[in-house]
Enzyme design. Structure first.
Site, PDB file in Angstrom:
ATOM      1  N   HIS A 459      38.352  23.453  45.585  1.00  0.00           N
ATOM      2  CA  HIS A 459      37.278  24.112  44.856  1.00  0.00           C
ATOM      3  C   HIS A 459      35.982  24.123  45.657  1.00  0.00           C
ATOM      4  O   HIS A 459      35.189  25.054  45.576  1.00  0.00           O
ATOM      5  CB  HIS A 459      37.079  23.438  43.493  1.00  0.00           C
ATOM      6  CG  HIS A 459      37.966  24.025  42.450  1.00  0.00           C
ATOM      7  ND1 HIS A 459      38.266  23.407  41.272  1.00  0.00           N
ATOM      8  CD2 HIS A 459      38.608  25.208  42.418  1.00  0.00           C
ATOM      9  CE1 HIS A 459      39.065  24.180  40.557  1.00  0.00           C
ATOM     10  NE2 HIS A 459      39.284  25.274  41.239  1.00  0.00           N
ATOM     11  N   CYS A 767      38.543  51.914  46.628  1.00  0.00           N
ATOM     12  CA  CYS A 767      38.046  50.803  45.812  1.00  0.00           C
ATOM     13  C   CYS A 767      38.900  49.549  45.984  1.00  0.00           C
ATOM     14  O   CYS A 767      38.651  48.538  45.356  1.00  0.00           O
ATOM     15  CB  CYS A 767      37.974  51.198  44.335  1.00  0.00           C
ATOM     16  SG  CYS A 767      39.583  51.546  43.625  1.00  0.00           S
TER      17      CYS A 767
HETATM   18  C1  PEP Z   1      44.094  48.361  44.189  1.00  0.00           C
HETATM   19  O1  PEP Z   1      45.292  48.317  43.909  1.00  0.00           O
HETATM   20  O2  PEP Z   1      43.648  48.482  45.345  1.00  0.00           O
HETATM   21  C2  PEP Z   1      43.091  48.222  43.117  1.00  0.00           C
HETATM   22  C3  PEP Z   1      41.814  48.426  43.343  1.00  0.00           C
HETATM   23  O3  PEP Z   1      43.545  47.838  41.901  1.00  0.00           O
HETATM   24  P1  PEP Z   1      43.912  46.308  41.521  1.00  0.00           P
HETATM   25  O4  PEP Z   1      43.590  45.461  42.725  1.00  0.00           O
HETATM   26  O5  PEP Z   1      43.095  45.974  40.337  1.00  0.00           O
HETATM   27  O6  PEP Z   1      45.363  46.404  41.222  1.00  0.00           O
END
Ligand code: PEP
Ligand code: MG
Length: 838
Positions: A459, A767
């Site tokens: 941690h 993303c």
């Molecule tokens: C991904 O798969 O890159 C994504 C952004 O979704 P998650 O990580 O929430 O599955």
């Protein structure tokens, strides 16, 4: 014998031995309950009383019985005999049968066990939560089968959620634990929290031990690793819900946790170092120069004898209240780093762990002082955890010791060692550092951390990296001898500590630190500005957000909005779906924190690695390939309807955009759009929401052109796209190092999706976690990506990296990367590019 009491007869012929002499902490410390152990001279185990057989260990070395009065008795033949996997044992009874006192239950091969088991000592245990206590026992003498062994009487304690289910029949199930790191502290704590408000009693058995599922400590003590099966016994009126909660907790890290804590692959200690240089494990990356401050942990004095059970019980309760209040404040602090809040929550669970408390209380009842009892209770558990094979579970010992220190300090505030004032840039050295110690240090003064022990997943390591403090662990005892005040170079990029650098080396290292700091300050200062490549191409940089605090951090770090709100955090770890009003409230808070910036709300991405107990999703052989993402939403139309309504109800300047996970083709988008149209009709006058599609399946990447015609934007989820393109489970610990989004096959699909988006006038975002790697930002821009959504903390660096290069340079970099043979080669290329070597 008192009214309601009962007698247990000896189940074995042999020598009756006190439990404290059993060479196994779990039994000796009475973690499972009180009793005696018998050193057998005969080969058959008999029923000690009339009872029902409620559990038979898979390895056939142990049984649990329940008497008609509801008292549970564990009979465990030998120590560590689970490892024999049934060899040498023959079960003579059946599960759920009623047996009479004296009935034979189990026969074992005495000679074989004598040669292969650690010990033949056979504990006979009255389960901790049976509400019976032992008032008389036959000890230190030879006993025959059927002779008096123990007399029990009811404790008179009221039935609690913890009590054995006398009325409701128990359900038994076997669950394979698929948590990457086994049943460790966080899932154990989450399970305890999920069960707390259910009317159900849950016990989990593995390795011949059984644990009350409300006890985080006992669950960790089972030592269950990934891939192992546990036996779950559930009773009570809400048994089905409890079983679902158990399944969910044992088969999935929480989505938020899984997404956040992608552990760095362990870096081995370096052994190729010259004299005066110590090698360690990188716990938090970075580089620092500063004076050594040796932090010695002084044990607070803890007198053994108490001032009476009542006074000591009150003292312990008062100290725990004080610690609880402090932890609760930290767990809810809006300005704390997420890791600090999460650790505080785990400590809160441990603080109220029923087995820890019971163990401390038992010692207080024996006349011990509160502090002594608390320390002893903690130490009994740390001894068991410390002996486990799983390094992560062993590291949880730190959390327990931390709690020991916190409670002792609250009990004896005058004697608690004061922390020294720190010089600027102090390099803290300790044998091991506790999370609470790190939080209590003046973070602004700490330049780095060196510990003699510990590892990369403790941690403290997680905290240090969240606080941006470079840290090395496992440097060995030598680091404790580095003189106080001496100036050292801590290189936690390469894993070593220079104990006595030359004046010249110190000057060079200081210059490097100054340069890094100046770059970070410049990036932070420029973070609020628009992000453009060196030749002016506009790139949007947004943030991935999972809480209101993160939305605020995103704005502070210059995010132009939220590119991904993972809404799963609202749906996990509870017994029913959040209502639309509840959802709107949270979305609204996040939208308000973003001001007029866009908020991209992803619809629930349930299933797969993020199961949701109350959805009753069918068991799947391959959950990652099953009912997940948009498929789950379409399978539960009310869920989708409610969520869309909740999003549309968000008011104010922020613009909500919708993002659909796990899309494979246009028909899924059309189905969601038709539900959206229906919900939209309930909000007359509200402008239509833009709808984006996640590109995270190979199918969607291939069909990006078609999808771009029905969606308003595309957002590439590199985490899942990589898992599906490489056919490597994203939670597989052994594949973690190879599961790299920089694989040229993944990069080629990103380029394809971006091209398809542009061909239809849409923008392409990334993303997934690759967008949070600053060095990869120019590459993504070169592949055609025009929006990145990163974790808030790295946004300044991502923007700064993009600003260093022209679009042509980014494209040239992308072309080079696409020609390479694998992810490691691409990583090397990016590192050279970032250092300006290309
Ligand atoms: C991904 O798969 O890159 C994504 C952004 O979704 P998650 O990580 O929430 O599955
Ligand atoms: Mg995904």
């Amino acid at each position: 014998m008192s009214v309601g009491g009962m007698v247990l007869k000896s189940p074995l012929a042999g020598w009756s031995t006190p439990l404290e002499e059993v060479p196994d902490e779990a039994f000796a410390a009475r973690m499972l309950g009180d009793g005696v152990a018998i050193d057998p001279t005969h080969d058959t185990l008999h029923a000690p009383c009339d009872a029902e057989v409620i559990a038979i260990a898979a390895a056939h070395h142990a049984l649990t019985l329940r008497t008609p009065q509801g008292c549970e008795i564990l009979l465990h033949v030998g120590l560590d005999t689970v490892a024999l996997q049934g060899t040498g044992f023959e079960i003579l009874t059946r599960l759920n049968t009623r047996v009479r006192a004296g009935d034979p239950l189990l026969r074992f091969d005495l000679d074989f066990l004598a040669q292969h088991a650690r010990s033949l000592l056979t504990p006979v245990i009255v389960s901790l939560d049976s509400r019976f206590r032992i008032v008389r026992r036959a000890l230190e003498r030879q006993v025959q089968v059927g002779e008096f062994l123990l007399e029990l009487e009811p404790t008179g304690a009221p039935a609690t959620a913890d009590a054995p289910a006398a009325a409701a029949p128990a359900q038994l199930a076997r669950v394979a634990v698929t948590l990457a790191h086994g049943l460790h502290a966080r899932p154990a704590a989450r399970l305890a929290a999920a069960l707390r408000n259910l009317n159900a009693q849950v016990r989990i058995a593995a390795h011949g031990r059984e644990a009350n599922a409300l006890s985080t400590v006992a669950l960790m003590g089972l030592g269950v690793s990934c891939g192992e099966e546990v036996e779950v016994r559930v009773s009570g009126t809400q048994a089905p819900a409890a079983l679902e909660a158990v399944r969910a907790a044992l088969t999935s890290e929480s989505a938020a946790h899984a997404a956040r804590s992608v552990p760095a692959p362990p870096v081995p200690v370096r052994t190729d170092l010259p004299a005066g240089v110590l090698g360690g494990v990188i716990a938090s990356r970075g580089f620092a120069v500063g004076p050594i401050v040796q932090l010695r942990r002084v044990q607070a004095p803890t007198p053994e004898q108490g001032a009476g059970a009542e006074a000591e019980t009150a003292a312990l309760a008062g100290a725990r209240d004080a610690v609880r209040e402090r932890l609760a404040r930290r767990a809810g602090a809006g300005d704390a780093v997420d890791a600090a809040r999460e650790i505080a929550r785990a400590h809160l669970e441990l603080l109220d762990d029923p087995e820890l408390l019971q163990a401390a209380q038992a010692r207080i009842a024996q006349g011990k002082a509160a502090g002594f009892a608390w320390r002893q209770a903690i130490r009994a558990h740390t001894a068991v955890l410390g002996a486990l094979e799983d390094a992560r579970l062993r590291e949880r010992v730190d959390d327990l010791l931390d709690l020991e220190t916190q409670v002792l300090a609250a009990l004896h505030p005058a004697e608690a060692p004061a922390l020294p004032p720190l010089p600027a840039g102090a390099i803290i050295v300790a044998r091991e550092l506790l999370p609470s110690q790190l939080v209590a240090l003046d973070g602004g003064q700490v330049g780095g951390i060196c510990t003699a022990e510990g590892g990369a997943t403790s941690h403290v390591a997680i905290l240090a990296s969240a606080m941006g403090i470079p840290a090395l662990a496992a440097l060995g005892a030598q680091v404790l001898g580095v003189p106080e005040g001496s100036c050292v170079v801590l290189d936690a990029e390469h894993g070593f500590l220079e104990q006595a650098p030359s004046a010249q080396r110190l000057a060079a290292a200081r210059a490097l630190v100054a340069q890094q700091r100046a770059a970070a300050t410049a990036a932070q200062a420029a973070a609020q500005g628009e992000c453009r490549t060196r030749d002016g191409t506009r790139i949007q940089v947004l943030a991935n957000v999972g809480s209101v605090a993160e939305a605020r951090a995103a704005v502070r770090n210059g995010a132009e909005g939220c590119g991904l709100l993972r809404t799963e955090f609202l749906f996990l770890d509870r017994q029913s779906a959040p209502t639309p009003a509840e959802q709107t409230h949270t979305y609204q808070q996040i939208a308000d924190a973003l001001g007029a910036r866009p908020l991209t709300v992803r619809t629930l991405d349930a299933g797969g690695d993020k199961p949701i107990a109350y959805l009753k999703l069918p068991a799947e052989a391959n959950p990652a390939l099953g009912l997940r993402g948009v498929r789950t939403s379409l399978a539960y139309p009310q869920l989708l309807h409610d969520q869309l309504r909740a999003i549309l109800a968000v008011a104010g300047p922020a613009q909500c955009r919708l993002l659909l996970p796990m899309i494979t083709d246009v028909t899924e988008v059309a189905q969601v759009r038709s539900v959206l149209d229906a919900v939209q009709a309930e909000f007359p006058g509200r402008p239509a929401m833009s709808v984006g599609v996640m590109i995270e399946t190979p199918a969607s990447a291939v069909l990006a052109g078609e999808l771009a015609q029905v969606a308003d934007f595309l957002s590439i989820g590199t985490n899942d796209l990589t898992q599906y393109v490489l056919a490597m489970d994203r939670l597989h610990p052994q594949l973690a190092a190879r599961l790299d989004a920089l694989h040229p096959a993944v990069l080629a699909l990103i380029a394809r999706a971006a091209q398809a988006a542009h061909a239809h006038g849409r923008h392409a975002a990334v993303c997934g976690a690759l967008a949070s790697e600053p060095d990869a930002a120019p590459l993504l821009v070169g592949l055609g990506v025009d929006e990145l959504s990163a974790v808030p903390g790295v946004i300044p660096q991502v923007k700064a990296q993009i600003a260093r290069f022209t679009l042509a340079q980014c494209r040239a970099l992308a072309q080079q990367a696409l020609q390479l043979q694998g992810a490691p080669a691409v990583r090397k290329l990016l590192a050279a590019h970032a250092q300006g070597v290309l």
